[in-house]
Scaffold this motif. Structure first.
Motif, PDB file in Angstrom:
ATOM      1  N   LEU A 120       1.959   1.710  -3.603  1.00 48.52           N
ATOM      2  CA  LEU A 120       0.838   2.148  -4.320  1.00 48.52           C
ATOM      3  C   LEU A 120       0.656   3.682  -4.120  1.00 48.52           C
ATOM      4  O   LEU A 120       0.284   4.431  -4.952  1.00 48.52           O
ATOM      5  CB  LEU A 120      -0.483   1.189  -4.030  1.00 48.52           C
ATOM      6  CG  LEU A 120      -0.286  -0.197  -4.575  1.00 48.52           C
ATOM      7  CD1 LEU A 120      -1.475  -0.885  -3.931  1.00 48.52           C
ATOM      8  CD2 LEU A 120      -0.590  -0.033  -6.113  1.00 48.52           C
TER       9      LEU A 120
ATOM     10  N   ALA B 143      -6.275  -2.319  -5.386  1.00 50.19           N
ATOM     11  CA  ALA B 143      -6.319  -1.335  -6.210  1.00 50.19           C
ATOM     12  C   ALA B 143      -6.242  -1.507  -7.555  1.00 50.19           C
ATOM     13  O   ALA B 143      -6.260  -0.700  -8.580  1.00 50.19           O
ATOM     14  CB  ALA B 143      -4.566  -0.976  -6.267  1.00 50.19           C
TER      15      ALA B 143
ATOM     16  N   GLY C 155       2.346   5.982  -6.108  1.00 53.46           N
ATOM     17  CA  GLY C 155       1.944   6.059  -7.549  1.00 53.46           C
ATOM     18  C   GLY C 155       2.635   4.953  -8.262  1.00 53.46           C
ATOM     19  O   GLY C 155       2.453   4.823  -9.563  1.00 53.46           O
ATOM     20  N   HIS C 156       3.161   3.992  -7.640  1.00 59.44           N
ATOM     21  CA  HIS C 156       3.590   2.634  -8.253  1.00 59.44           C
ATOM     22  C   HIS C 156       2.648   1.798  -8.683  1.00 59.44           C
ATOM     23  O   HIS C 156       1.831   1.565  -7.705  1.00 59.44           O
ATOM     24  CB  HIS C 156       4.748   2.030  -7.479  1.00 59.44           C
ATOM     25  CG  HIS C 156       6.077   2.843  -7.384  1.00 59.44           C
ATOM     26  ND1 HIS C 156       7.080   3.028  -8.230  1.00 59.44           N
ATOM     27  CD2 HIS C 156       6.549   3.815  -6.479  1.00 59.44           C
ATOM     28  CE1 HIS C 156       8.005   3.639  -7.950  1.00 59.44           C
ATOM     29  NE2 HIS C 156       7.583   4.213  -6.755  1.00 59.44           N
ATOM     30  N   THR C 157       2.250   1.201  -9.953  1.00 60.07           N
ATOM     31  CA  THR C 157       1.692   0.346 -10.252  1.00 60.07           C
ATOM     32  C   THR C 157       2.238  -1.040 -10.779  1.00 60.07           C
ATOM     33  O   THR C 157       1.457  -1.912 -10.833  1.00 60.07           O
ATOM     34  CB  THR C 157       0.466   0.891 -11.374  1.00 60.07           C
ATOM     35  OG1 THR C 157       1.334   1.453 -12.433  1.00 60.07           O
ATOM     36  CG2 THR C 157      -0.166   1.926 -10.887  1.00 60.07           C
ATOM     37  N   ARG C 158       3.513  -0.840 -11.199  1.00 61.27           N
ATOM     38  CA  ARG C 158       4.101  -1.796 -11.621  1.00 61.27           C
ATOM     39  C   ARG C 158       5.239  -2.367 -10.632  1.00 61.27           C
ATOM     40  O   ARG C 158       6.305  -2.202 -10.488  1.00 61.27           O
ATOM     41  CB  ARG C 158       5.114  -1.623 -12.786  1.00 61.27           C
ATOM     42  CG  ARG C 158       4.066  -1.431 -13.969  1.00 61.27           C
ATOM     43  CD  ARG C 158       5.175  -0.720 -15.168  1.00 61.27           C
ATOM     44  NE  ARG C 158       5.438   0.708 -14.939  1.00 61.27           N
ATOM     45  CZ  ARG C 158       6.511   1.398 -14.957  1.00 61.27           C
ATOM     46  NH1 ARG C 158       7.302   0.838 -16.021  1.00 61.27           N
ATOM     47  NH2 ARG C 158       6.732   2.567 -14.678  1.00 61.27           N
ATOM     48  N   ILE C 159       4.604  -3.273  -9.504  1.00 64.08           N
ATOM     49  CA  ILE C 159       5.271  -3.565  -8.381  1.00 64.08           C
ATOM     50  C   ILE C 159       5.465  -5.124  -8.255  1.00 64.08           C
ATOM     51  O   ILE C 159       4.587  -6.162  -8.329  1.00 64.08           O
ATOM     52  CB  ILE C 159       4.408  -3.445  -7.070  1.00 64.08           C
ATOM     53  CG1 ILE C 159       3.846  -1.893  -6.972  1.00 64.08           C
ATOM     54  CG2 ILE C 159       5.232  -3.679  -5.597  1.00 64.08           C
ATOM     55  CD1 ILE C 159       3.015  -1.358  -6.077  1.00 64.08           C
TER      56      ILE C 159
ATOM     57  N   ILE D 194      -2.443  -5.340  -3.891  1.00 58.56           N
ATOM     58  CA  ILE D 194      -2.235  -5.191  -5.368  1.00 58.56           C
ATOM     59  C   ILE D 194      -3.958  -5.146  -6.050  1.00 58.56           C
ATOM     60  O   ILE D 194      -4.265  -4.397  -6.852  1.00 58.56           O
ATOM     61  CB  ILE D 194      -1.580  -5.880  -6.263  1.00 58.56           C
ATOM     62  CG1 ILE D 194      -0.029  -5.632  -5.538  1.00 58.56           C
ATOM     63  CG2 ILE D 194      -1.316  -5.857  -7.604  1.00 58.56           C
ATOM     64  CD1 ILE D 194       0.432  -4.055  -5.845  1.00 58.56           C
ATOM     65  N   GLU D 195      -4.719  -6.479  -5.857  1.00 61.15           N
ATOM     66  CA  GLU D 195      -5.858  -6.721  -6.380  1.00 61.15           C
ATOM     67  C   GLU D 195      -6.953  -5.581  -5.749  1.00 61.15           C
ATOM     68  O   GLU D 195      -7.767  -5.268  -6.680  1.00 61.15           O
ATOM     69  CB  GLU D 195      -6.304  -7.970  -5.850  1.00 61.15           C
ATOM     70  CG  GLU D 195      -5.550  -8.899  -6.495  1.00 61.15           C
ATOM     71  CD  GLU D 195      -5.838 -10.306  -6.024  1.00 61.15           C
ATOM     72  OE1 GLU D 195      -6.501 -10.621  -5.107  1.00 61.15           O
ATOM     73  OE2 GLU D 195      -5.169 -11.300  -6.557  1.00 61.15           O
TER      74      GLU D 195
ATOM     75  N   GLU E 162       0.747  -1.062   0.022  1.00 62.76           N
ATOM     76  CA  GLU E 162       0.209  -0.041   0.168  1.00 62.76           C
ATOM     77  C   GLU E 162       0.976   1.332   0.097  1.00 62.76           C
ATOM     78  O   GLU E 162       0.569   2.269  -0.675  1.00 62.76           O
ATOM     79  CB  GLU E 162      -0.988   0.144   1.231  1.00 62.76           C
ATOM     80  CG  GLU E 162      -2.049  -1.050   1.241  1.00 62.76           C
ATOM     81  CD  GLU E 162      -2.943  -1.162   2.358  1.00 62.76           C
ATOM     82  OE1 GLU E 162      -4.011  -1.843   2.206  1.00 62.76           O
ATOM     83  OE2 GLU E 162      -2.452  -0.724   3.530  1.00 62.76           O
TER      84      GLU E 162
ATOM     85  N   PHE F 204       6.674   7.543  -7.632  1.00 61.63           N
ATOM     86  CA  PHE F 204       6.695   7.317  -9.133  1.00 61.63           C
ATOM     87  C   PHE F 204       7.130   8.207  -9.966  1.00 61.63           C
ATOM     88  O   PHE F 204       6.379   9.415  -9.918  1.00 61.63           O
ATOM     89  CB  PHE F 204       5.655   6.407  -9.608  1.00 61.63           C
ATOM     90  CG  PHE F 204       5.754   6.099 -11.257  1.00 61.63           C
ATOM     91  CD1 PHE F 204       6.605   4.921 -11.449  1.00 61.63           C
ATOM     92  CD2 PHE F 204       4.894   6.846 -12.153  1.00 61.63           C
ATOM     93  CE1 PHE F 204       6.820   4.545 -12.947  1.00 61.63           C
ATOM     94  CE2 PHE F 204       5.143   6.376 -13.530  1.00 61.63           C
ATOM     95  CZ  PHE F 204       6.006   5.268 -13.789  1.00 61.63           C
TER      96      PHE F 204
ATOM     97  N   ILE G  20      -5.366  -3.949  -9.745  1.00 61.54           N
ATOM     98  CA  ILE G  20      -4.211  -4.442 -10.884  1.00 61.54           C
ATOM     99  C   ILE G  20      -3.950  -5.735 -10.404  1.00 61.54           C
ATOM    100  O   ILE G  20      -4.333  -6.282  -9.530  1.00 61.54           O
ATOM    101  CB  ILE G  20      -2.687  -3.529 -10.219  1.00 61.54           C
ATOM    102  CG1 ILE G  20      -3.058  -2.078 -10.075  1.00 61.54           C
ATOM    103  CG2 ILE G  20      -1.580  -4.005 -10.898  1.00 61.54           C
ATOM    104  CD1 ILE G  20      -1.898  -1.359  -9.435  1.00 61.54           C
TER     105      ILE G  20
END
Length: 342
Positions: free
Chosen positions: A188, A223, A191-195, A220-221, A185, A338, A225
């Protein structure tokens, strides 16, 4: 000459029964504070020493708790350390935190003594009459065969650092899943989405690592993603970063985070400028990883202290319980928003 309880009672102006109640240290006995203070002062002045052996014969309890340290390994299997840190140093740090938590709790709850048994002993050896109950600090890498055997004995047991226990045994563990969720979290929120998740995770067979990946996936889910498959090879991670598939990494342990730093550095990549990084454990020296590793603090001492409280409750008739101690995030210098530094 040995001072008797009747002499303390006479000097304090109370009955021998009152002196016994006060000096037993049992909170269930209601004695006025002023009276209790006077009795303790008089007992100290006269040099009264309680006959502990006689008390044990009357109550059939010693008041002492046993401790078995089965968790003798670091939080990452030796084969995965790759020479990045000394397993013995990690071991001492974790066991030291456990013992500190046990000692502090024993002092707070007036446990007369903690009897430490060597790991690997026969279950029957814990029925030697020295302890009323047992705290077992488990090693999730070795399994819990001892717990299965202890569940057959007439001895209250509280397992530390595991949730996988047989019926009849209480457990206190760190909230690994909740802690991992905090880490994801945090990334996220930056601003990171490619974690990426770095570690053995679900495939490791280790309950803590499985729960940490589960916490990562949960965040992640939530959010919206799709979580990525876990990565546990430095070269694979480097290639993913170079392709632009990964901008941040959550490593299942701090030692794993150190391995990430090593792989990225050898490839000419930097933390956090090129990749944000979060670990788990807050081991001794985490503040030096990547110039200061943002990580999830694993409350080992707090877990051990809670275990003492749970065991004392069991000895007073409480039911078997399972509890989790919350972890929390420690922010340092290994993460950036990010787009900053990329």
């Amino acid at each position: 000459m040995k001072v008797r309880i009747k002499e303390v009672a006479a000097a304090a102006g109370v009955s021998a029964a009152t002196v016994s109640k006060v000096l037993s240290g049992r909170a269930a006995y209601a004695v006025q504070a002023e009276t209790a203070q006077r009795v303790r002062r008089v007992a100290l002045e006269l040099g009264y020493v309680p006959d502990v052996a006689a008390r044990h014969l009357r109550t059939r309890q010693t008041g002492q708790l046993g401790v078995v340290l089965e968790a003798v390994g670091p939080s990452e299997p030796d084969r995965l350390l790759g020479g990045l840190a000394s397993p013995s140093a990690v071991r001492r740090t974790f066991d030291g935190a456990i013992m500190a938590g046990l000692s502090d709790a024993a002092r707070q709850w007036q446990v007369p003594a903690l009897v430490v048994y060597p790991g690997g002993g026969r279950p029957q050896s814990y029925l030697d009459g020295r302890v009323d109950g047992l705290l077992v600090s488990c090693d999730p890498l070795r399994g819990h065969h001892l717990l299965s055997e202890l569940a057959q004995l007439p001895l209250p047991v509280v397992a530390l650092w595991t949730e996988a226990v047989p019926p009849g045994i209480s457990t206190v563990d760190v909230d690994h899943q909740g802690g991992a969720r905090l880490a994801a979290e945090h990334l996220l929120a930056l601003g990171h989405t490619r974690i990426a998740f770095y570690g053995g995770g679900q495939a490791s067979g280790v309950e803590h690592f499985q729960r940490r990946e589960a916490g990562y996936r949960q965040a992640i889910e939530a959010a919206g993603i799709v979580p990525r498959r876990a990565i546990h090879q430095g070269d694979v991670l480097v290639e993913a970063v170079r392709r632009g598939d990964v901008s941040a990494v959550f490593a299942e342990t701090d030692l794993g985070a150190a391995a990430v730093v090593q792989a990225l550095t050898q490839a000419g990549l930097r933390v956090p400028d090129d990749v944000s990084l979060v670990g788990f454990d807050d081991i001794l020296g985490a503040e030096y990883i990547a110039g200061g590793l943002t990580t999830v603090y694993q409350p080992a001492a707090e877990m051990a202290a809670q275990g003492v409280r749970v065991l004392l409750d069991r000895l007073n008739g409480a039911a078997v319980t399972r509890s989790l101690v919350p972890a929390h995030l420690i922010l340092r210098r290994s993460t950036l928003a990010f787009g900053v530094g990329l």
